[in-house]
Scaffold this motif. Sequence first.
Motif, PDB file in Angstrom:
ATOM      1  N   ASN A   1       0.715  -1.272   0.054  1.00  0.00           N
ATOM      2  CA  ASN A   1       0.064  -0.091  -0.038  1.00  0.00           C
ATOM      3  C   ASN A   1       0.829   1.193  -0.075  1.00  0.00           C
ATOM      4  O   ASN A   1       1.874   1.197   0.344  1.00  0.00           O
ATOM      5  CB  ASN A   1      -0.999   0.127   1.028  1.00  0.00           C
ATOM      6  CG  ASN A   1      -1.926  -1.102   1.398  1.00  0.00           C
ATOM      7  OD1 ASN A   1      -2.041  -1.777   0.241  1.00  0.00           O
ATOM      8  ND2 ASN A   1      -2.307  -1.460   2.576  1.00  0.00           N
ATOM      9  N   GLN A   2       0.308   2.329  -0.724  1.00  0.00           N
ATOM     10  CA  GLN A   2       1.459   3.751  -0.582  1.00  0.00           C
ATOM     11  C   GLN A   2       1.516   4.020   0.744  1.00  0.00           C
ATOM     12  O   GLN A   2       2.528   4.943   1.191  1.00  0.00           O
ATOM     13  CB  GLN A   2       0.473   4.531  -1.407  1.00  0.00           C
ATOM     14  CG  GLN A   2       1.216   5.817  -1.789  1.00  0.00           C
ATOM     15  CD  GLN A   2       0.803   6.583  -2.963  1.00  0.00           C
ATOM     16  OE1 GLN A   2      -0.568   6.712  -3.198  1.00  0.00           O
ATOM     17  NE2 GLN A   2       1.507   7.811  -3.385  1.00  0.00           N
ATOM     18  N   VAL A   3       0.572   3.965   1.645  1.00  0.00           N
ATOM     19  CA  VAL A   3       0.844   4.244   3.064  1.00  0.00           C
ATOM     20  C   VAL A   3       2.002   3.538   3.833  1.00  0.00           C
ATOM     21  O   VAL A   3       2.481   4.053   4.740  1.00  0.00           O
ATOM     22  CB  VAL A   3      -0.431   4.257   3.812  1.00  0.00           C
ATOM     23  CG1 VAL A   3      -1.480   5.203   3.268  1.00  0.00           C
ATOM     24  CG2 VAL A   3      -0.892   2.932   3.943  1.00  0.00           C
ATOM     25  N   ASP A   4       2.037   2.384   3.038  1.00  0.00           N
ATOM     26  CA  ASP A   4       3.251   1.681   3.643  1.00  0.00           C
ATOM     27  C   ASP A   4       4.776   2.120   3.218  1.00  0.00           C
ATOM     28  O   ASP A   4       5.839   1.435   3.855  1.00  0.00           O
ATOM     29  CB  ASP A   4       2.996   0.130   3.616  1.00  0.00           C
ATOM     30  CG  ASP A   4       1.807  -0.381   4.267  1.00  0.00           C
ATOM     31  OD1 ASP A   4       1.701   0.040   5.492  1.00  0.00           O
ATOM     32  OD2 ASP A   4       1.244  -1.312   3.702  1.00  0.00           O
ATOM     33  N   ILE A   5       4.905   2.956   2.229  1.00  0.00           N
ATOM     34  CA  ILE A   5       6.137   3.204   1.876  1.00  0.00           C
ATOM     35  C   ILE A   5       6.914   4.202   2.787  1.00  0.00           C
ATOM     36  O   ILE A   5       8.091   4.114   2.646  1.00  0.00           O
ATOM     37  CB  ILE A   5       6.148   3.664   0.169  1.00  0.00           C
ATOM     38  CG1 ILE A   5       5.473   5.069   0.463  1.00  0.00           C
ATOM     39  CG2 ILE A   5       5.416   2.677  -0.542  1.00  0.00           C
ATOM     40  CD1 ILE A   5       5.560   5.779  -0.850  1.00  0.00           C
ATOM     41  N   PHE A   6       6.270   4.680   3.381  1.00  0.00           N
ATOM     42  CA  PHE A   6       7.002   5.558   4.362  1.00  0.00           C
ATOM     43  C   PHE A   6       7.289   5.074   5.809  1.00  0.00           C
ATOM     44  O   PHE A   6       6.227   4.306   6.322  1.00  0.00           O
ATOM     45  CB  PHE A   6       6.182   7.076   4.793  1.00  0.00           C
ATOM     46  CG  PHE A   6       6.054   7.887   3.690  1.00  0.00           C
ATOM     47  CD1 PHE A   6       7.062   8.839   3.416  1.00  0.00           C
ATOM     48  CD2 PHE A   6       4.848   7.695   2.949  1.00  0.00           C
ATOM     49  CE1 PHE A   6       6.680   9.507   2.378  1.00  0.00           C
ATOM     50  CE2 PHE A   6       4.630   8.564   1.792  1.00  0.00           C
ATOM     51  CZ  PHE A   6       5.622   9.473   1.486  1.00  0.00           C
ATOM     52  N   LEU A   7       8.579   4.846   6.235  1.00  0.00           N
ATOM     53  CA  LEU A   7       8.794   4.269   7.562  1.00  0.00           C
ATOM     54  C   LEU A   7       8.734   5.477   8.815  1.00  0.00           C
ATOM     55  O   LEU A   7       8.973   4.844   9.857  1.00  0.00           O
ATOM     56  CB  LEU A   7      10.118   3.549   7.511  1.00  0.00           C
ATOM     57  CG  LEU A   7      10.422   2.703   6.272  1.00  0.00           C
ATOM     58  CD1 LEU A   7      11.853   2.108   6.351  1.00  0.00           C
ATOM     59  CD2 LEU A   7       9.494   1.597   6.426  1.00  0.00           C
ATOM     60  N   THR A   8       8.197   6.508   8.445  1.00  0.00           N
ATOM     61  CA  THR A   8       8.115   7.513   9.819  1.00  0.00           C
ATOM     62  C   THR A   8       6.758   8.088   9.335  1.00  0.00           C
ATOM     63  O   THR A   8       5.978   7.924   8.395  1.00  0.00           O
ATOM     64  CB  THR A   8       9.331   8.547   9.596  1.00  0.00           C
ATOM     65  OG1 THR A   8       9.227   9.145   8.351  1.00  0.00           O
ATOM     66  CG2 THR A   8      10.398   8.081   9.813  1.00  0.00           C
ATOM     67  N   ASP A   9       6.416   8.755  10.685  1.00  0.00           N
ATOM     68  CA  ASP A   9       4.899   9.416  10.464  1.00  0.00           C
ATOM     69  C   ASP A   9       4.985  10.539   9.555  1.00  0.00           C
ATOM     70  O   ASP A   9       5.767  11.505   9.653  1.00  0.00           O
ATOM     71  CB  ASP A   9       4.444   9.783  11.895  1.00  0.00           C
ATOM     72  CG  ASP A   9       4.124   8.598  12.763  1.00  0.00           C
ATOM     73  OD1 ASP A   9       3.793   7.370  12.221  1.00  0.00           O
ATOM     74  OD2 ASP A   9       4.497   8.827  13.994  1.00  0.00           O
TER      75      ASP A   9
END
Length: 758
Positions: free
Chosen positions: A441-449
């Motif tokens: 998911n696109q929201v999972d590509i970031f490892l920080t908030d």
Amino acid sequence: MLSNRRSTVLRAVLVGVALVVWLGIGSVGGMAQGKLSQVQTNDASAFLPSSAESTQAAEESKGFVDTETLPALVVLQPADGSDVTPEQLTAVQDWALAFPDEALPPGNEGTWSDYLVGEVAVVPSEDGEAVLVAYSLDGATADELLAEDEGVTESFVTALRASLESELGATATSAGELGLQAWVTGPAGFVADLVTAFGGIDGVLLLVALGAVLLILVLVYRSPFLPFVVIFTAVFALCLAGLVVYTLAANGTLVLNGQSQGILSILVVGASVDYALLLVARYREELAHVEHPAQAMGRALRACVEPIAASAGTVIAGVLCLLLSDLGSNRSLGPVAAIGIASALLGALTLLPALLLVFGKHSRILFWPRAPRPAAVVVAPETGHPHVDTTVEPDPADGTGLWPRLARFVGRKARPVWIITAVALGVGAAFLPTLNASGTNQVDIFLTDVDAVAGEEVLAEHFPAGSVQPAILIVDEADVDAVTAAAEGVDGVESVTPYTGAPAGAPAGDAPPLAVDGRVRLDVATTASADTQAAVDTVEDLRTAVHEVSPTAVVGGAAAETLDTNLASERDLRVIVPVVLLVIGVILMFLLRSVVAAALLLAANVLSFAAALGVSAIFFNHVFGFAGADPVVPLFAFVFLVALGVDYSIFLMTRVREESLKVGTRAGVVRGLAVTGGVITSAGVVLATTFAALGVIPLLFLAQIAFIVAFGVLLDTLVVRSLLVPALVHDLGRRTWWPSALSRHQEHGLHKVAPDLE
């Protein structure tokens, strides 16, 4: 005497010219390196091939709208979880309508309305607990640069967030007197947050990588000067690579994205230091045999040019295989990485020797306090002049250090060593099927908030997730009813609405569908948000259902672009992997003049890659808790690990072949491992450290590449090159070199191993 003086002058001139040329490259290339982020393209749709169905749908969709847009979505909700009050809604509406008239950042003329199209839409949620404000950036100008070289999209999102805080007191973490929290999300929000994440490439990534490498070099050389000589070589090589890549990207010759830029920096630093370590090690070895540093450098270059050039050529050939990719992002990485490796090679073979000889006959001072000197000096009776006695050369395999001892151990226990090592690698490779590389998911590509991810989650709670970026069907007018019925029957589809040409936010009413050249556009809202894997799966089923009733229909939209990207990545893996193996295999055969040796090295490195990916799968699934991996991760990992892994085997085997010509294959293996063990291990640790530095960029893709390549390089350096390959070659003996003449030489001068590790 006159000849010696001329040689000295010529050497000084060559050193001076090399330093001046590289200083010029550094001054111009340093500025270009700092501006690489300005020529990035991070839009996934721009990388898809023209044959992709989503690309075809996007092209046809242009006929239905006057301007392509990039949505920027602001979602607001009361901090206490209550319903939105009339006063809050009025305040949001007033702010939303006024914001487009705000001035652009300092240094620019005009207002944000110059970059927006359509009307601002302010939509309360059906549950009454949130408000959505939708802006549409003009797609034609969204990638332009404003003053201070900041992109329109990221500047707009930054201005939105600042205005929300100053005018409404609303941010993701606080609510002012109005009592509302706010997030900026949607495609524009994600683009802005991606740019912010990649912004660390220019500064933080390089500082971390260079700092870590410098620390390792200090430990390796234990000299205050040599580490900086090597670091300067890497930095100037990076300047050269940055200059070439910036020029090509600015002129549209290649496409550069944030991932490619990060990998370029790491690859150049790692490769430059690796090549430097190999050359400095051989130079240091020669300084112990000859008196003048220039003569030692000449001997070192003659010995190292072939393996270093072969190593660079192998990596360049491997990464250029990415040109076969269907994805523009992969194709662009090929030449970008090749330019980086070529720059590292040029730096190591021109700038580094010049720096090492800058003090002329006193150049040994760079090794202080452990400057190597010839072991024995004798006086020539015919001239009366002292010279180095080159006959006094102790067998390196007789040493008492770690690597001579390990080399003798491998020589005694060759067959058990390679069998146990191969089995251990096989166990790691057994976990390879557990690697989930079907997409995330696109929201999972970031490892920080980040704001865009949090806003997407809030948006999905209060609004139909799939209606924000619907799937788009372009169908023949005659097939509208059949396609609509087929689409509505697909699980995960919420609604199918004909596009009437009504502006964003305006009711369509009973207007007829807009037809362009006999084609009609249908907007399909999915249950899941378009940036999720669930929506991608729905679009895949949607295509199957629609094509059954209308073969000429095309399905596009954000989820379809993700699907096509995944399909292209899977195709690339099937096509590029065999080509890389073939190309590297051919290079190894020509370099080592042996089919058997090439096959052995290739098989060992493929096994190492599989083990690295299997162990990585364990860590990704059970330690880091990653939701999955992009389908391109295995491809990039394969290209870099196999190409870079073969490097260390090349360094080892070229030295083994050199020694085998003197003392036979089995003794040559022991000598080769004893001599190269320390420097190759140092090179592997440096390269692993530089790739691990990618982890400072808080993006899933780069973190996974960082772990796989760093772990894989260490595995290859410490296990494959130190144990598996030398043990196999020792066990095979002269048959390793078949069909070259060396395979027919009788073993001679076999090294007698000491019993210290039995």
